[in-house]
Design a protein around this motif. Structure first.
Motif, mmCIF file in Angstrom:
data_model
loop_
_atom_site.group_PDB
_atom_site.id
_atom_site.type_symbol
_atom_site.label_atom_id
_atom_site.label_comp_id
_atom_site.label_asym_id
_atom_site.label_seq_id
_atom_site.Cartn_x
_atom_site.Cartn_y
_atom_site.Cartn_z
ATOM 1 N N GLY A 93 0.913 -1.100 0.010
ATOM 2 C CA GLY A 93 0.074 0.006 0.054
ATOM 3 C C GLY A 93 0.828 0.993 0.141
ATOM 4 N N SER A 106 -8.278 -2.705 -6.676
ATOM 5 C CA SER A 106 -7.870 -3.429 -5.706
ATOM 6 C C SER A 106 -9.219 -4.563 -5.195
ATOM 7 N N GLY A 108 -8.798 -5.594 -2.095
ATOM 8 C CA GLY A 108 -8.852 -5.474 -0.764
ATOM 9 C C GLY A 108 -7.429 -5.370 0.198
ATOM 10 N N GLY A 109 -7.256 -4.881 1.110
ATOM 11 C CA GLY A 109 -6.185 -5.005 1.868
ATOM 12 C C GLY A 109 -6.061 -6.380 2.576
ATOM 13 N N GLN A 252 -2.015 -5.349 -0.482
ATOM 14 C CA GLN A 252 -3.379 -5.380 -1.227
ATOM 15 C C GLN A 252 -3.185 -6.393 -2.411
ATOM 16 N N TYR A 287 -8.923 -9.308 8.092
ATOM 17 C CA TYR A 287 -8.860 -9.239 6.696
ATOM 18 C C TYR A 287 -9.586 -10.304 5.866
ATOM 19 N N PRO A 288 -9.648 -9.806 4.660
ATOM 20 C CA PRO A 288 -9.460 -8.878 3.735
ATOM 21 C C PRO A 288 -10.097 -7.777 4.360
ATOM 22 N N ILE A 293 -6.834 0.293 1.280
ATOM 23 C CA ILE A 293 -6.432 0.319 0.212
ATOM 24 C C ILE A 293 -6.080 1.510 -0.548
#
Length: 431
Positions: A93, A106, A108-109, A252, A287-288, A293
């Motif tokens: 990120g 993206s 997701g983180g 991500q 997470y995700p 992001i």
């Protein structure tokens, strides 16, 4: 069998329309998802590559082959994605550019990548700012680690000599630090990275804390402040011996914006399976995360985070669910067309069947008129022969059982006309 024939007689036009609609749907529906994709996976031995291998195994179970592309890290991954040389990749990120935001999306983180700074145990340093004259490895040119290290060096200010910017990275940098070839080494890496684990438990090096981690996270949008809890690495050996504040960007999962939505759905499922487990730095289920992001999130991922997996993905295999998801858009107008056809088909069929019967009445009426007008035996005989032929033709007509009463009524009417003609004796007028 007769019921089936009757059904087909009534609905064969609908069957034809339905088959034509299915063929049209197959031609016009969205293309099927690809069976292979390229994954920008980082370098072997790193956390990115280890996670990419897990994605590879999970997608292979759904029939999608994942080719792992070895790279130098996040910057290299972004370049490959921008240039369409990779379809998906893991990216640190905070590195996205305007071009990246135009071309990429993206999902997701996935996990925090703490910025680790390890120093030799005998080197006098308490923070990153004490390393201005040290020999420190901060990653290769263009790597995410190097970019973050340079930003943080700027935050700490002062003059940083060139030896504080050596290009060693990953396992190579860790080996150099343990061998005493450098005084310190910085890594933006997952806690699962093998070289991070090796450094955390080695007595020859120690981890520098970021005491002002909340302030650094406030200054850098891509950073968050986290705590490496006391003893979380090794309870028995009490490693670390105290809570260690750190800063961390979040890795991500990044895809090209033109990646097929079905592949996105598989990647989301895989990401949830892989990264929802608890780690040393995050509890299970954290997470995700769609908020951590710096690229636009995909529409597919947004729906997933709001509503969970689609109805079809819950109950059908990937191939079946994907086909139905692509076909439903055309199925709606097809069903809209079929509903009125279903309603109008029986009346049309009744009209067609009865028309086959009633068409004979015109001939029957004509023969009756001729029979009534006949004043000679040969004329009546001719009419009777034609009535016999008409009756034979009617007997050869096939209609559904539900319409046989109409057919037998016609045949009785023919018999009635025959009797009428036979009994007709016209009055002869004398000359």
């Amino acid at each position: 069998m007769s019921g089936l024939r009757d059904f087909l007689k009534v609905y064969w036009p609908l069957v034809v329309v339905a088959l034509a609609g299915v063929l049209l749907a197959l031609v016009l529906m969205d293309p099927a998802p690809p069976k292979n994709i390229r994954f920008a996976a980082g370098s072997p031995g790193g956390a990115y590559h280890a996670f990419a291998e897990r994605y590879q195994r999970l997608l292979a179970e759904e029939g999608v082959e994942v080719e792992l592309v070895e790279t130098q890290g996040s910057i290299d991954n972004l370049r490959l994605l921008d240039d369409s040389e990779a379809d998906v990749g893991l990216v640190q990120g905070g590195l996205a550019t305007d071009r990246d935001r135009e071309e990429l999306r993206s999902i997701g983180g996935l996990f925090p990548e703490p910025f680790w700074v390890f120093v030799r145990s005998d080197f006098p340093a308490e923070s990153l700012g004490d390393l201005r004259a040290a020999r420190i490895a901060i990653g290769g040119d263009g790597s995410g680690t190097r970019i973050l290290a340079l930003d943080l060096q700027a935050d700490y200010g002062g003059e940083w000599i060139e030896t504080t910017r050596l290009t060693l990275s990953g396992t190579t940098a860790a080996d150099a630090l343990l061998a005493g070839e450098v005084d310190a080494a910085a890594f933006a890496a997952s806690v699962e990275s093998s070289y991070i684990d090796r450094l955390l438990v080695n007595e020859d090096v120690r981890l520098l804390p970021f005491e002002r981690a909340p302030a650094l996270a406030r200054r850098h949008e891509a950073l968050s402040d986290i705590i490496l809890l006391r003893g979380v690495v090794d309870i028995g050996e009490d490693i670390p011996a105290a809570d260690v504040p750190l800063v961390a960007p979040v890795a991500q999962l990044v895809v090209r914006k033109d990646l097929h939505p079905a592949i996105e759905a598989l990647l989301i499922d895989a990401a949830t399976s892989i990264h929802s487990e608890g780690t040393l730095l995050a509890p299970a289920g954290h997470y995700p995360d769609p908020d951590l992001i710096d690229l636009p999130i995909t529409d597919q991922a947004r729906r997933y985070y709001q509503n969970g997996p689609s109805f079809l993905r819950r109950y059908f295999s990937f191939d079946v669910a994907n086909f139905l998801e692509r076909a439903w858009v055309l199925a709606i107008p097809l069903l809209t067309l079929l509903f009125p056809l279903v309603r109008v088909a029986p009346p049309i069929y009744r009209w067609r069947v009865r028309r086959k019967i009633y068409v004979w009445y015109e001939d029957l009426r004509t023969l009756e008129e001729r029979g009534r007008a006949a004043d000679r035996d040969d004329q009546r005989d001719q009419v009777l022969e034609e009535l016999e032929a008409l009756q034979a033709e009617i007997g050869a007509v096939e209609v559904p059982l539900s319409y046989t009463d109409d057919l037998y009524r016609l045949r009785s009417h023919v018999e009635f006309v025959k009797q009428l003609v036979c009994n007709h004796n016209p009055v002869r007028v004398a000359g």
